[in-house]
Every structure is written in C-alpha cells, then in structure tokens.
Write a protein that holds these residues in place. Structure first.
Motif, PDB file in Angstrom:
ATOM      1  N   VAL A 184      45.162  36.823  48.435  1.00 34.44           N
ATOM      2  CA  VAL A 184      46.303  36.501  49.501  1.00 34.44           C
ATOM      3  C   VAL A 184      47.203  37.550  49.548  1.00 34.44           C
ATOM      4  N   GLY A 185      46.683  38.795  49.025  1.00 40.93           N
ATOM      5  CA  GLY A 185      47.759  40.011  49.290  1.00 40.93           C
ATOM      6  C   GLY A 185      48.354  40.580  48.241  1.00 40.93           C
ATOM      7  N   CYS A 186      48.207  40.236  47.032  1.00 40.41           N
ATOM      8  CA  CYS A 186      49.187  40.682  46.032  1.00 40.41           C
ATOM      9  C   CYS A 186      48.256  41.396  44.943  1.00 40.41           C
ATOM     10  N   ASP A 187      47.048  41.922  45.434  1.00 40.17           N
ATOM     11  CA  ASP A 187      46.137  42.923  44.438  1.00 40.17           C
ATOM     12  C   ASP A 187      46.548  44.151  44.714  1.00 40.17           C
ATOM     13  N   ILE A 188      47.122  44.712  43.490  1.00 41.89           N
ATOM     14  CA  ILE A 188      47.571  46.173  43.614  1.00 41.89           C
ATOM     15  C   ILE A 188      46.459  47.232  43.007  1.00 41.89           C
ATOM     16  N   PRO A 189      46.461  48.455  43.536  1.00 39.68           N
ATOM     17  CA  PRO A 189      45.559  49.566  42.920  1.00 39.68           C
ATOM     18  C   PRO A 189      46.388  50.104  41.862  1.00 39.68           C
ATOM     19  N   TYR A 190      45.402  50.830  40.832  1.00 40.39           N
ATOM     20  CA  TYR A 190      45.847  51.304  39.866  1.00 40.39           C
ATOM     21  C   TYR A 190      45.108  52.702  39.466  1.00 40.39           C
ATOM     22  N   ALA A 191      45.521  53.594  38.608  1.00 37.81           N
ATOM     23  CA  ALA A 191      44.820  54.804  38.321  1.00 37.81           C
ATOM     24  C   ALA A 191      43.598  54.611  37.475  1.00 37.81           C
ATOM     25  N   ILE A 192      42.241  55.049  37.983  1.00 38.01           N
ATOM     26  CA  ILE A 192      41.341  54.994  37.206  1.00 38.01           C
ATOM     27  C   ILE A 192      40.615  56.233  36.502  1.00 38.01           C
ATOM     28  N   GLU A 193      39.871  56.133  35.402  1.00 39.78           N
ATOM     29  CA  GLU A 193      39.156  57.335  35.105  1.00 39.78           C
ATOM     30  C   GLU A 193      37.508  57.167  35.282  1.00 39.78           C
ATOM     31  N   VAL A 194      36.965  58.342  35.621  1.00 36.38           N
ATOM     32  CA  VAL A 194      35.572  58.130  35.936  1.00 36.38           C
ATOM     33  C   VAL A 194      34.702  59.080  35.256  1.00 36.38           C
ATOM     34  N   THR A 195      35.055  60.204  34.810  1.00 37.84           N
ATOM     35  CA  THR A 195      34.169  61.271  34.193  1.00 37.84           C
ATOM     36  C   THR A 195      33.670  60.729  32.829  1.00 37.84           C
ATOM     37  N   ARG A 196      34.864  60.258  31.950  1.00 36.77           N
ATOM     38  CA  ARG A 196      34.358  59.977  30.696  1.00 36.77           C
ATOM     39  C   ARG A 196      33.857  58.688  30.576  1.00 36.77           C
TER      40      ARG A 196
END
Lengths: 480, 480, 480
Positions: B336-348
């Motif tokens: 309903v609109g309160c999902d929020i992005p955050y930083a992720i790590e991919v390489t490792r």
C-alpha cells in the motif's frame, strides 16, 4: 568471400563526435578542441609492454593486436557466447594459426552490434578508420577484407611501435613494471639518442605482490627482491631497505611513479616491534589472515612515507574484485574480463594516511575508483582540501564518454579543475592511445563548452583550462 | 457541479513527448520511434490478475481501476494527508459506495499538482487522454466530469480486458502466481482458441513464501505445497521434489519464468546432510534465525539449479524494505505504498551463484535493483561477462523517464544493449501497460538519438537496435 | 600597481546564466524565472550571526567578508598550497592588518582560475558583479583595484546588514543558536518596530552538544543548561525539562525550528529506567562508548517527540566527518574546510523514528544529506509516504548547479515537488544569500523548462510550481 562488401555501410569518423548536439554549444566545443587536439600525448600511467618499443616489434596480426589482449572486448564477446580460447586467450599462447586468427576476427565482426553504445565501439571505430584506414562497418561479410586491410597496415614497417610513437605524438609514456625488473628495455630506449630526444618511456614501480603477505607466493617474491636489491630481507628493516633500493633504481631509470592495486584504502602503521614480529611470522609462514592484513596496511603506509622522501608520485587503484569467475581464472589466468567493481569507502579509510602525509610538500597521491559515487562524495572533497591528493580520472569500466561527463560534472563543482590528475589512459592497447586521449580532449571541450554556454566561464578561460588539463595537470601531478 | 469546466485547461498528449528538445535530435528520435511504436507488446513480468482476463471482468469504476490498487499513487496522496481508507484501500474491501468512489476521485483530482514531474503523472496523462478520452486537466472542478467520462468508457463492453488485449496489441503477458495455484485461469484462456491465437497469458512461478523458513506461516505453506504436488514433504528431498513438480506444472501451463523477491542476493549450498538437518529443525519449529537464513540461501541456490534443468528464466528482485510503517501494515496490509528501497551489494553476494551456474547454457537470470548505483557499478560489469546474466530494466521507484535515461546512459557503455532484458512493466495497472511500454520505446529512441547525434552510432544501427530492444531482447531472455 | 588593469578581461553576469543552451528551452526558462526572480527571500536555515543584524555591524574589509569565514573557499586555496593563516583563519583572530588582508585578497585573486567550474566561482561572480559592482576578472593584476572597490562598498553605511536586508528582500531569516543563548539579539531586532515590520529574524535551537554524552564537555554543558533553564538536571527528567524549557524560550522568541548535526540517523527510545540509569552514569563520568551512543539515540528520539508537542520543525543534517585533518583542527579549530562527507543509510536507521512519529500531524522533519545517492534511493521514497518528512535541498558540497539539477531530476520523479523543503541556503556568507537563492530559482526554472519541453508539464503549471517552491513550500515546511 567479399561478395556483399560493395553494399556494406561505411564506417566513418565525424569531426564533431562527442560534442553537444546543440549548434551553438557545438561551435564552442570546436573552438576549445581546436586548441588541444594537436598537443602531444602525455601518458603517465599505462600497461604497454616496454619490449614492444625497445624491440620495435611488429603487432603480428589484427587478432593479436586488437582482440586477444583486450579484456574489455573479450568480456563482451564471452557474455555473448564466444569462448575465450577462440579469441586466442591467454596472450601467452603461441598456437594460433592464421586461420584461427581470421576466424576470431570474423567472430568479432559478427558481434559488432553487441558493442553498440559502448566505449569499446568508440575506441575501435576511431582506430579502424583513423589508424588502419578501414572504410566499411564490420560484419561477417566485411570481416576478411577488414582483416586484410589491418594486416597490410601492420606489415608496413612504418607502423612499428617506435614510428608510431612519432605519428601518435606520444611525448611521454609510462609502463608498469615489476620491482625486480632490471629495466633493460628502458635503458635501451634511453640509450637511443634519436628516440629519446623526442620520447620518454618511464618505468612504473608496481610492488603489490611484495606487499601482500597473504599471497602464497609472497615469501618467494620477497626472497627474489632481496637478491635483486642485494639486501638481506630476513627482517622488515631489510625488506624496507630493499624496496627503497628498488624505488631508487626505478627513479634512476626515469621512473616518476609507483602504482598500487589494492582491495581497500586502509593504511596504518604498526609500532615498529609489532611490525617486525608480524614480518617474522609471515616469513615463517605462520601469519594469520588478520595479521597479514595488518602487515599489508603497514607496508602500504610505508610506501607513502617513501614517496614523501623520493618524490615518486603514488597512484592508488582500489575496488576491483579480481578473477570473479574461478573457472575462467583456472582456464585462462588473470586479466581476461572477469574482474568486477565493488563499492569502496574512502573518507574513513584514508584518514590515517592523509593525516600523516596528506599535506606533505613532496607527496603527490592520485586516487582512482571504479565506484563513481565516491568520486564526488568522498574523493573530490578530500582532494579539495589535502594538498597531496589528486582525483584520478575515470578508470576502466567508467572510462567511457557518458561516465566521464558525469565525473566532470560532479567533481569539478566541488574541487575545481586544479585537483584532477589529467588524462590517464591505463591501457595496454597501444594503437588505442590516440583515440583515448582524443576522446578525453573532446569531452573536456564538451564539458567546458557547457560551462561557457551556461555563462559560468568565459571562452578564453575555457580554452586555457582545456590546455592545462592536457599539459599542466599531468606535468604537475607526475612531476614531469 | 461542472461550472468551471469550460475554463479548465486542456489535457493533451504531445506526439514528441520525452524526446530531446533539440530540433535535430528530436527528428532522429521521431524516425527511430516510428519503427517501434506500433510493434506488439511483450510483457514478460507483471502482476495483472489472470482472472481479469479469463473472466473478462469489468474494471468497475475509475477509483477501483486507477486509485485503490495503485500503491504508486496511494503513497503520494498519503504523504499529502489523504487517508488510505478514503481511497478504498485495501483492494479486498467491498464497502466502497459510488459516493465513496467519487469522493476518492475528487480527492485525487484536487491533488493533481502533487504529481507534477512524477512518473505517475506521465502514465496517468497517457491513460486519461490516450485510453479514456479525457480532455481536461484534473482538478476539483473537473473531477466529476472526468469520473463520468472514465465510467462511461469502463461500462462499454469493448473495454473489458480481452478486447483491450487486442486494442493494446498485447501479444504476450505474464502474471505472477502462487506455486499452489491450479492455474485454471490460464487453462481457460489457453482453451479459448480465438483468444489464444493472438495472445499468450503465461503464469510465473513465485515461490518466495515456500523458500523462507523464517516466516511464521512457512510450515503451513510447505504442507499445502506437499499436498498440491502430491509429494511427502517431511524431508528436504521431498520439498525439492514438490518444487520441481510445481515448476513443471507451471511450465506445462505456459510458464516461462520464476520470480523471486528477496532481501539480498546471497545464495549458497549447504552440504546435503546439513541442509536436511536444518530442514528438519525448521519443520519442527526449532530453527534459529541464522539457520533459517542459511537454509533460505540454500533453497535460492537450488532454484537456480532447477532453472538450469527446466530452462525457466529466473528473475531476482532484491532491495525493497517491505512494510516500513508497521501501523500502516497493520491497518491496511502489504503493498500500500510504504515499501522503501535500500542499498544492496551484488559483486560479492552473487559470486557463488555465478561461479556455479553463471555460464550455464540453459540458464537465463535477470537481475533488478532499486539501488541505481549498482546497475552500473556491479550488475552491468557482471552481465558483461557471465552469459546467463541479463540486466533488468529500472524497476518501481526508478521506472521513470529521467531514471531510465540515467540507466541507459550508464549501463549501455559498459555492457552494450545485448545484455539488457528489454522492457518489463512489472505492473498490476492493466490500462497503464501501453503507456509504460510506449514510454520505454520513446526513451529508447531518445537515448539512441543522442548516440546518433554524438556520432557514436549510425541511424540505421539505431533503428535496428531499437527494434531489438522491443522484440529480440525479451524473446531471447524469456525464451519466447 | 594597477598597470595591466585596463587590459583585464571583464567580469560579467549574463541574464540567462544556468539556463539551457537550447533556444526554445531557454525561452521557457526565462518566462518561468521572470515570475520568481523578484519574490522576497525566505531563508529558514542558515548561520548568519544575529549580532551582525542587531548591531548593524560593518563587514570590515573584503578578506574579512569573503575569505576568512568561508570554508568553501579556504579549502580550495589550502589544497592549492595556501596556508589558512594567510587567509586570516580562524575568524576569532584580531591580528590581521590591512596589509595582511590585502595580501590574502591578492592570493585569492591569483588563484581565481582554481575556482573555475565550482559553485564558489558562481556565487562569487554573482556577488562581485551584482552586489559590489566589480567589473574586472580577478587576477594578480586586478586584485588591488577590486579590493578597493569592495572596501568602498563596505564602507558605505547603506551596506550595513539592516539596509541589506531591505536591498536583498530578505523577508525571513533564521540564525543558528545555542540553547543557552538568551537571544538578546533577536529580542533587540524584534523590538525595532520599523525593522521587524519588514523582516523577521528567527533563532534556531541547535542542541547537539547537550545531546552527546560522549563529548568531553557534555557534563559542563548540561550543568550550564540547567542553570539557564532554572531546572535541576541531576536526573534525565530534569534534562528533559530543561530542554523543553529552552525550546519554549526559543519558540517564544520567534524560533520555528531545531537543527541537528548528527553522525547517523539512528534514533531509539530506551525504556525509562534504563535511560535514567545511563544518564546517571554519564553524569558520573562512567558511561561506556556504547552506552553513550544509546543515550544519544534516546535523546534524539525525544527531540522528535518534543517537536510533535511544540510544533518546531526539526531539521537533520547527518553525514559529515568533522575535522578530518587533526593537525588542521588543532591549529585552526573547526569549520575551516576539512569536513568530509561519507555514505549514510536512511531506510533502516529512520524506521523507529518514522514508525513512532512519521505521520504525526504536528511534526515536520526535514532531512538533508551529503550522500546524493540516498536522496533518490531512500529519502525521496520515504518522503513520498510519511507525512512529516520533507526532502531537504542539496547541502554543502552538493549545493552546486549540476548537483542540484541531478537532485531535481531524481527526487522529483519519485516524490513530486510537494515533498521538497524549498530553498535553504545554510550559509554564514550574508552577501551570498541573494546569489544562492537566485541560483536555485534559475535552476528551478531550468528544471521545470525541461519538463515543459519534454511535454511532461504545461507552462502554466510550471510557473505555478516555481512560485510554490519559492513561497509555499518553505512556508508550509517551517510553518511561517
């Protein structure tokens, strides 16, 4: 074989490439670029083998010249289903026949559109048209004719490395060398009065393998270094002396910098006793992983200290996860296209180093990253305060037109142009050097033209600034 | 009620929207876009309920169609003081009267300017004018007339989902489905020869809830899965078999991919005994948090293994902090609109997965992120080497014109166009699908036109590339 | 001394500076800007000393006005080899002679090109030409004449702060003040009926030092606060009461906000007993580092609670590593150019705070960052849901034209214009305030013109939006 060639699209180089599409801004770009395009090339960090120049070797064939050693190209072809072995990888192979090389070239040409929009496509087009005289777009149909054109160019003795140093107007070029190297190639080049009157080929001291006690071959490396330096390396004091000795040797042979490929930017002195104790454990093969890291950070800090004493510029290249794909590494070795960037931290990591040496009058540090966010968030603010610190130009994956423009647009506002290293091509692709430097000069012109068009800079200032970026900045940063 | 309507500003769609303002570049954009604008829509990942199509349901009313289910819109209205309940949230409610729906619509129209500059404003305008035939700018004065216009459109039987599949030229669309779903909607649609001759509606296997032993309802979910699959799930081998069974069921019903909403990208196999042991603890309700995570990472890795065997494309969606506001979640539920992005790590994080399966010839992985920095820093370099890995297009918060242009400008230089998934709309807003795909085609044209204008690509290459992005890339990546 | 001045290049201000180079877009920018350029300035957060206005002090001399207190300029000069002492740093010094100040000014002018492309160059040019009437480009040759021009301007009594408040059209300005300050300057200004009829000078409550038990001087600060508030601070309840008391005092003196410079965004309540216990340990000098952090996070959370009660807007400024270079700090103190940004995390860190208070109707929170990635990735999505949260405008290192445009292009798409704080200059450089606000209005116009040119917004909407950004947004966010 060449049946469709007559209908193949042309391959051309537009004189206004990379400039703004806006007519007025394009005119400004042209005027700025006109003042820098013919200036000699200064290439203070790269990976061209010095033997190419000292032996004046032929480039062999198009595949050997353009595909086999170029991991930028290898990786895109690999992703699109080509086996690295088809491309002649690794470079140490000697079994590629002419048929193999032609087949590799055909494969590459068939995948030409996979390079659309990339930096590789830009450099390749510049070389194909501007250096080799190719006039047709690469494709399966034109592959053989293009191969023949490039082969004929290579076979012309006027296209050996020494002649090209003239044609490419390369005034200064640095190679990257092992601390144990006797630098005979550099000696030979310096001894050639005609060549050295116009060109300087400088070695670069790259001691990574000697500063990383965690590596399995570290002990053996250190032994060799001790022998070459004629120094007893049973103590850390001995290793220190050996390193200083070899740095002096490089400097005496024209070296102007040392280069460091590292995982992170931490550097910290241990106290002298602890350092000796850890060194002893490392030499005895008894060091723990944490201790090896601590000793590594100590050794890095000590390279900075040495730089304040001998004045060699120090370049730092953190943030590449090497050999991400183990199977590829096992089959082909390093530097074949599977090194991957990761995020790094700069502000906290560099504090000890910069607090100790960051304003030292004899030190120049150049800091690169593959994590473009930290260029503006951390490196530019640091370089806008610490006198020794210069912002390295975008490197490797971000050495591409849009990435470079983002870099210019973000770091310049924070630190100005005076804190930027100037162009560093970092390449082993000899024939791409003019294309890379020309690309940067075009982007300098495009960026400065934007500032002029936004009335943030006068055109005469922009022109002077463009010349400084090409000439003054690298000469200042690398003390040329 | 409509007294000011005569004076209301017009709402229009300009034929050149999203193209460069520069005249010459705009002309190039137009020519490129002309070649893709009428191509059929391929929508390989989204959230349209399959029942809408199989039951050919009416969209009900404007609020029910455009506001209640759209968390992009809900969140902006919520931030500006509107209660979610006023908008009919959650979608499961059945108590909204026509007066309530009209009131919600008026509230939305009163807040029209709060959407200035957003992606939502762009999509809404495209739908209001292009689909529903609205001609006036939304406002408190025009709200009712616009409501009536849309209601009349909805009430026309030619605007039920099946007819719209024709009008919108949707050739392929994927839904997102629970592994226990019997897929009767998909069966019904496939059985309709006239419909299925022109349209394919594929299920997508979304097993998150069955792969997350930390969830309170996991045991019950696994029980149900065992029952549906007809497999004893008292062992991990049983769960594995049940999952394989259901993947096969989805594939037999036209499924082409599996989708995974995850917290991070870590995946690692446990050894077989440990895995069975942790599974036993999880089934007994005795697993620790750390063990649950380890088992989850094992199960994710095993989904990749299954993908190499059954060939279903695997899409990964990490990086959304779900239900950030607990009070809102408790009152209204998820999405309903309160999902929020955050930083992720991919390489490792992806190393084990990609070392094991990344170059497998039967695997296609598509990786999305809400952290746009990692698209260029990590995902593009990885996709430029590993054959199975494709760069997902900007998702959710970054599915907007400027964000998409930043994406195109950064990833293309590193990995080329061939490593990009092609457009994925990821939407449950059925009537926005044409607007979203059209937006991407316009941005493709704008981006390619910039490359042409900078003389980095010829126009014929740009046109061919634009078509590939719309047709070839999604067909290759999703094996259509 | 002025021999070359006749030949010095002009220094000019172009009326279209910062607008798009494209003719059509520039015309749109002009029309939007025309509607905002003459609006009064609202400056709801900054660092101008209130005594300047209450005492109507002279600015002294050009160096004292423009160089000594400006750490933006100091740092660039320091990086380029200038000693901070040459520039009169720190501001508390009283030993700078006229010769010293002239020498500092000459040094600055000699380094003029080191500011090419920076935000500082932009603001300085705007002031030099627009405020002081300078007509020549700074250089070693023109330095003295420019010094004389500025000195003459300063010496004119019409250029004292109170008169400039009129000339600069500053309607509202906030200072930043210690909680123990008696605010006599603000009282004096408010008591001047003629001045206060046209200008409001509000104090800002900045309690950092009282909320950081880890600081060595914390106990002494708390003692003083207790005395000033007339409250026994031997318990946490007492400190709480003292803080509430002083907030009320600030509010009674026209304060509209509190400001918090913090290391991270974590905030969490301890339970009441634990909080009192840790407070007791802190007061006894026995608190551990971890406990001090926990108590700090408790105190930050309680400031948010107080804000919901007294309605003062709360601004959060995380992410600056203060005094990175210890030697510089020891020699010159704080705020002299060696504070460096670092990466921050927002989504998880703010969850407790926003879950507890984020939708409170009496709360306005404004969140800034020096890490521009989190503006789009985390802050804009959060502000697009939580009603209390507003996106602060780019701050400090990113308070520059290109950085601001990146900010506008990324956050607007996600959260719209309604969730942005409006311009906050955050400066102590009084004479730069018009330049900074004008820069933002120009960039607003440039950004909105791009949206109009891309047919994403109609021109009348853009004009209305531009006015809202200058007037309505700051009035709403700071409750003016």
């Amino acid at each position: 074989m060449h049946q469709n060639v007559a209908m193949a699209p042309e391959l051309t180089l537009h004189e206004d490439r990379l400039f703004s599409a806006d007519g007025a801004v394009r005119q400004i770009s042209r005027r700025i670029y006109a003042e820098t395009k013919d200036l000699p090339i200064i290439s203070p960090h790269g990976h061209v083998p010095p033997a190419w120049m000292s032996e004046n070797l032929s480039f062999g064939n198009p595949t050997r010249l353009l595909l086999t050693p170029d991991h930028y190209i290898n990786r895109i072809l690999h992703a699109n289903g080509v086996e690295l072995s088809e491309l002649g990888v690794p470079v140490t192979r000697t079994d590629m026949t002419e048929a193999d090389n032609r087949a590799a070239w055909r494969t590459f040409c068939a995948h030409w559109s996979d390079f659309n929009g990339t930096a590789m496509r830009y450099w390749l087009t510049d070389q194909l048209v501007g250096v080799f005289g190719v006039t047709q777009r690469p494709s399966i149909e034109t592959a053989d004719e293009i191969y023949d054109t490039i082969q004929a160019w290579i076979d012309d003795d006027n296209h050996r490395p020494r002649a090209l140093m003239d044609q490419f107007k390369i005034e200064f070029i640095a190679t990257t060398d092992d601390p144990c190297d006797d630098l005979h190639d550099h000696e030979k080049l310096a001894a050639d009065a005609e060549f050295s009157a116009k060109h300087r080929v400088a070695p670069t001291f790259r001691p990574d393998k000697y500063l990383t006690p965690a590596n399995p071959d570290w002990n053996q490396r250190v032994d060799t270094l001790g022998e070459v330096a004629g120094v007893d390396v049973s103590t850390l004091a001995g290793l220190t002396s050996a390193l200083e000795n070899r740095r002096a040797y490089f400097k005496a042979h024209g070296g102007v910098s040392t280069d460091h490929g590292i995982q992170d930017l931490d550097a910290a002195y241990l106290d002298a006793q602890d350092a000796e104790r850890l060194y002893g454990k490392a030499r005895a093969g008894e060091i723990t992983a944490a201790e090896a890291t601590a000793l590594h950070h100590h050794l890095i800090m000590d390279q900075v200290r040495m730089a304040t004493e001998d004045g060699l510029t120090l370049t730092l290249h953190p943030g590449a996860f090497r050999d991400h794909d183990r199977a590829t590494f096992e089959a082909y070795g390093a530097d074949v296209g599977c090194d991957i960037p990761y995020a790094i931290e700069v502000t906290r990591a560099t504090r000890e180093m910069l607090n100790r040496f960051g304003n030292h009058p004899n030190l120049n540090l150049v800091l690169f990253t593959l994590d473009e966010d930290v260029y503006s968030r951390e490196i530019a603010p640091l370089a806008g305060f610490y006198r020794s610190l210069y912002i390295g130009v975008p490197w490797w994956f971000i050495d591409a037109p849009e990435s470079i423009m983002r870099f210019k647009q973000s770091v310049t506002e924070m630190a100005g142009f005076s804190r930027i290293s100037g162009m560093i091509d970092d390449t082993r692709a000899f024939c791409s050097i003019p294309a890379r430097h020309d690309m940067m000069r075009r982007l300098d012109a495009a960026h400065l033209a934007n500032l002029v068009a936004a009335h943030r800079l006068d055109e005469d200032e922009a022109i002077e600034q463009a010349r400084k970026l090409v000439v003054d900045n690298p000469k200042k940063v690398f003390k040329l």
